[in-house]
Motif scaffolding. Structure first.
Motif, PDB file in Angstrom:
ATOM      1  N   LEU A   1      13.635  66.699  22.167  1.00  0.00           N
ATOM      2  CA  LEU A   1      13.614  65.500  21.329  1.00  0.00           C
ATOM      3  C   LEU A   1      13.144  64.294  22.138  1.00  0.00           C
ATOM      4  CD1 LEU A   1      17.019  65.837  19.455  1.00  0.00           C
ATOM      5  CD2 LEU A   1      14.746  66.446  18.633  1.00  0.00           C
ATOM      6  N   PRO A   2      12.578  63.294  21.469  1.00  0.00           N
ATOM      7  CA  PRO A   2      12.242  62.045  22.158  1.00  0.00           C
ATOM      8  C   PRO A   2      13.512  61.382  22.711  1.00  0.00           C
ATOM      9  CG  PRO A   2      11.249  62.128  19.969  1.00  0.00           C
ATOM     10  CD  PRO A   2      12.176  63.293  20.073  1.00  0.00           C
ATOM     11  N   ALA A   3      13.352  60.582  23.737  1.00  0.00           N
ATOM     12  CA  ALA A   3      14.491  59.982  24.439  1.00  0.00           C
ATOM     13  C   ALA A   3      15.419  59.206  23.512  1.00  0.00           C
ATOM     14  CB  ALA A   3      13.989  59.064  25.555  1.00  0.00           C
ATOM     15  N   ARG A   4      14.885  58.390  22.641  1.00  0.00           N
ATOM     16  CA  ARG A   4      15.714  57.556  21.768  1.00  0.00           C
ATOM     17  C   ARG A   4      16.528  58.438  20.816  1.00  0.00           C
ATOM     18  NH1 ARG A   4      17.483  52.304  21.220  1.00  0.00           N
ATOM     19  NH2 ARG A   4      15.567  51.167  21.410  1.00  0.00           N
ATOM     20  N   SER A   5      15.895  59.448  20.223  1.00  0.00           N
ATOM     21  CA  SER A   5      16.623  60.350  19.313  1.00  0.00           C
ATOM     22  C   SER A   5      17.702  61.107  20.071  1.00  0.00           C
ATOM     23  CB  SER A   5      15.669  61.348  18.662  1.00  0.00           C
ATOM     24  OG  SER A   5      14.791  60.691  17.798  1.00  0.00           O
ATOM     25  N   ARG A   6      17.368  61.569  21.259  1.00  0.00           N
ATOM     26  CA  ARG A   6      18.336  62.299  22.077  1.00  0.00           C
ATOM     27  C   ARG A   6      19.531  61.409  22.408  1.00  0.00           C
ATOM     28  NH1 ARG A   6      15.870  64.237  27.473  1.00  0.00           N
ATOM     29  NH2 ARG A   6      14.115  64.159  26.059  1.00  0.00           N
ATOM     30  N   ALA A   7      19.262  60.162  22.787  1.00  0.00           N
ATOM     31  CA  ALA A   7      20.347  59.234  23.118  1.00  0.00           C
ATOM     32  C   ALA A   7      21.235  58.989  21.901  1.00  0.00           C
ATOM     33  CB  ALA A   7      19.779  57.919  23.638  1.00  0.00           C
ATOM     34  N   VAL A   8      20.631  58.804  20.740  1.00  0.00           N
ATOM     35  CA  VAL A   8      21.404  58.567  19.512  1.00  0.00           C
ATOM     36  C   VAL A   8      22.276  59.777  19.186  1.00  0.00           C
ATOM     37  CG1 VAL A   8      21.212  58.277  17.008  1.00  0.00           C
ATOM     38  CG2 VAL A   8      19.870  56.828  18.528  1.00  0.00           C
ATOM     39  N   LEU A   9      21.707  60.977  19.251  1.00  0.00           N
ATOM     40  CA  LEU A   9      22.482  62.176  18.914  1.00  0.00           C
ATOM     41  C   LEU A   9      23.613  62.426  19.908  1.00  0.00           C
ATOM     42  CD1 LEU A   9      19.716  64.645  17.687  1.00  0.00           C
ATOM     43  CD2 LEU A   9      21.281  63.249  16.322  1.00  0.00           C
ATOM     44  N   VAL A  10      23.359  62.201  21.176  1.00  0.00           N
ATOM     45  CA  VAL A  10      24.413  62.387  22.179  1.00  0.00           C
ATOM     46  C   VAL A  10      25.543  61.387  21.942  1.00  0.00           C
ATOM     47  CG1 VAL A  10      24.973  62.170  24.645  1.00  0.00           C
ATOM     48  CG2 VAL A  10      22.960  63.465  23.932  1.00  0.00           C
ATOM     49  N   LEU A  11      25.185  60.132  21.704  1.00  0.00           N
ATOM     50  CA  LEU A  11      26.223  59.130  21.439  1.00  0.00           C
ATOM     51  C   LEU A  11      27.003  59.451  20.165  1.00  0.00           C
ATOM     52  CD1 LEU A  11      24.418  55.822  22.380  1.00  0.00           C
ATOM     53  CD2 LEU A  11      26.622  56.572  23.254  1.00  0.00           C
ATOM     54  N   ARG A  12      26.286  59.782  19.110  1.00  0.00           N
ATOM     55  CA  ARG A  12      26.951  59.999  17.823  1.00  0.00           C
ATOM     56  C   ARG A  12      27.798  61.262  17.793  1.00  0.00           C
ATOM     57  NH1 ARG A  12      28.347  58.333  14.135  1.00  0.00           N
ATOM     58  NH2 ARG A  12      27.195  59.068  12.353  1.00  0.00           N
ATOM     59  N   PHE A  13      27.294  62.364  18.344  1.00  0.00           N
ATOM     60  CA  PHE A  13      27.977  63.636  18.148  1.00  0.00           C
ATOM     61  C   PHE A  13      28.726  64.142  19.369  1.00  0.00           C
ATOM     62  CE2 PHE A  13      24.547  63.414  15.017  1.00  0.00           C
ATOM     63  CZ  PHE A  13      25.324  63.423  13.871  1.00  0.00           C
ATOM     64  N   TRP A  14      28.230  63.899  20.582  1.00  0.00           N
ATOM     65  CA  TRP A  14      28.978  64.350  21.759  1.00  0.00           C
ATOM     66  C   TRP A  14      29.962  63.293  22.220  1.00  0.00           C
ATOM     67  CZ3 TRP A  14      24.290  67.063  21.452  1.00  0.00           C
ATOM     68  CH2 TRP A  14      24.424  68.447  21.610  1.00  0.00           C
ATOM     69  N   GLU A  15      29.560  62.038  22.128  1.00  0.00           N
ATOM     70  CA  GLU A  15      30.454  60.955  22.526  1.00  0.00           C
ATOM     71  C   GLU A  15      31.327  60.490  21.350  1.00  0.00           C
ATOM     72  OE1 GLU A  15      30.866  59.364  25.528  1.00  0.00           O
ATOM     73  OE2 GLU A  15      29.510  60.756  26.526  1.00  0.00           O
ATOM     74  N   ASP A  16      31.051  60.975  20.160  1.00  0.00           N
ATOM     75  CA  ASP A  16      31.809  60.668  18.947  1.00  0.00           C
ATOM     76  C   ASP A  16      31.875  59.163  18.683  1.00  0.00           C
ATOM     77  OD1 ASP A  16      33.135  61.532  16.676  1.00  0.00           O
ATOM     78  OD2 ASP A  16      35.108  61.359  17.613  1.00  0.00           O
ATOM     79  N   GLN A  17      30.720  58.509  18.818  1.00  0.00           N
ATOM     80  CA  GLN A  17      30.636  57.073  18.575  1.00  0.00           C
ATOM     81  C   GLN A  17      30.254  56.826  17.118  1.00  0.00           C
ATOM     82  OE1 GLN A  17      30.998  54.556  21.099  1.00  0.00           O
ATOM     83  NE2 GLN A  17      31.846  56.302  22.206  1.00  0.00           N
ATOM     84  N   SER A  18      30.691  55.713  16.590  1.00  0.00           N
ATOM     85  CA  SER A  18      30.310  55.336  15.225  1.00  0.00           C
ATOM     86  C   SER A  18      28.864  54.831  15.244  1.00  0.00           C
ATOM     87  CB  SER A  18      31.227  54.233  14.706  1.00  0.00           C
ATOM     88  OG  SER A  18      30.984  53.034  15.425  1.00  0.00           O
ATOM     89  N   VAL A  19      28.307  54.627  14.071  1.00  0.00           N
ATOM     90  CA  VAL A  19      26.957  54.084  13.960  1.00  0.00           C
ATOM     91  C   VAL A  19      26.905  52.712  14.632  1.00  0.00           C
ATOM     92  CG1 VAL A  19      25.222  53.234  12.330  1.00  0.00           C
ATOM     93  CG2 VAL A  19      26.408  55.384  11.870  1.00  0.00           C
ATOM     94  N   GLU A  20      27.905  51.894  14.379  1.00  0.00           N
ATOM     95  CA  GLU A  20      27.943  50.547  14.942  1.00  0.00           C
ATOM     96  C   GLU A  20      28.065  50.575  16.466  1.00  0.00           C
ATOM     97  OE1 GLU A  20      29.899  51.605  12.387  1.00  0.00           O
ATOM     98  OE2 GLU A  20      28.810  50.599  10.779  1.00  0.00           O
ATOM     99  N   GLU A  21      28.921  51.453  16.996  1.00  0.00           N
ATOM    100  CA  GLU A  21      29.090  51.559  18.452  1.00  0.00           C
ATOM    101  C   GLU A  21      27.809  52.063  19.113  1.00  0.00           C
ATOM    102  OE1 GLU A  21      33.849  52.638  18.740  1.00  0.00           O
ATOM    103  OE2 GLU A  21      32.420  54.216  18.230  1.00  0.00           O
ATOM    104  N   THR A  22      27.139  52.997  18.459  1.00  0.00           N
ATOM    105  CA  THR A  22      25.878  53.516  18.987  1.00  0.00           C
ATOM    106  C   THR A  22      24.819  52.423  18.996  1.00  0.00           C
ATOM    107  OG1 THR A  22      26.429  55.727  18.191  1.00  0.00           O
ATOM    108  CG2 THR A  22      24.118  55.292  18.684  1.00  0.00           C
ATOM    109  N   ALA A  23      24.742  51.664  17.922  1.00  0.00           N
ATOM    110  CA  ALA A  23      23.777  50.564  17.851  1.00  0.00           C
ATOM    111  C   ALA A  23      24.037  49.542  18.955  1.00  0.00           C
ATOM    112  CB  ALA A  23      23.837  49.891  16.480  1.00  0.00           C
ATOM    113  N   ALA A  24      25.295  49.220  19.181  1.00  0.00           N
ATOM    114  CA  ALA A  24      25.634  48.270  20.242  1.00  0.00           C
ATOM    115  C   ALA A  24      25.272  48.827  21.615  1.00  0.00           C
ATOM    116  CB  ALA A  24      27.126  47.932  20.186  1.00  0.00           C
TER     117      ALA A  24
END
Length: 179
Positions: free
Chosen positions: A113-136
């Motif tokens: 995956l591209p870096a940005r998508s990979r970072a979003v998926l890792v934050l959202r699903f492995w780090e269990d961050q909310s959409v808002e926390e990931t955006a921040a």
């Protein structure tokens, strides 16, 4: 009252030691290479150390450090030139003895995956961050996080294709602590 440089250094060392393993695992999920993950972790911690006096006073130095880690990853990925890309051979791939084939399949798909998508998926699903926390953490809007999540998951589905993944027994059994 201002703290001495030695006290600040000691408090940072304690913080870094307690968070290094977690940061390294997150970095590995992003880059797929333990050596690069170590470099990424060290780069992020070096950046945090440079502003530790200010970061230490915040209520969330851990969140700030994770934000620096993810942004460092995205920045470094943008800077890579075609000749700097790692080779096709991965000699240091580590997997748990159980379900190693599934884990390797998922990590390999994530690496594509591209870096940005990979970072979003890792934050959202492995780090269990909310959409808002990931955006921040990534310094973007919630809409960007939502669209990157959607695109990233769609790309993973395309990459994995007909790979047999028993979703009920495997997907829910992995936790962040295992990574």
């Amino acid at each position: 009252m201002s703290r001495s440089a030695a006290e600040l250094e000691a408090s940072f060392e304690e913080f870094a030691r307690s968070r290094q393993r977690q940061l390294r695992r997150a970095a590995y999920l992003l880059c797929g290479d333990w050596h690069l993950a170590e470099d990424l972790t060290q780069a992020a911690l070096a950046k945090v150390f440079a502003v530790w006096r200010r970061v230490e006073r915040t209520e969330a130095p851990d969140a700030y450090t994770r934000k620096v880690l993810y942004r460092t990853f995205v920045d470094e990925t943008r800077r890579q030139r075609w000749w700097e890309r790692p080779g096709a051979h991965q000699y240091d791939v580590v997997a748990a003895p159980q379900d190693s084939e599934l884990r390797l399949t998922l990590l390999n798909a994530l690496r594509q995956l591209p870096a940005r998508s990979r970072a979003v998926l890792v934050l959202r699903f492995w780090e269990d961050q909310s959409v808002e926390e990931t955006a921040a953490a990534l310094g973007c809007t919630t809409g960007t996080v939502k669209s990157q999540t959607s695109r990233g998951l769609a790309a993973l589905r395309r990459i994995l294709g007909d790979t047999p993944l028993d979703r009920e027994s495997h997907v829910t059994s992995y936790t962040t602590a295992e990574w």
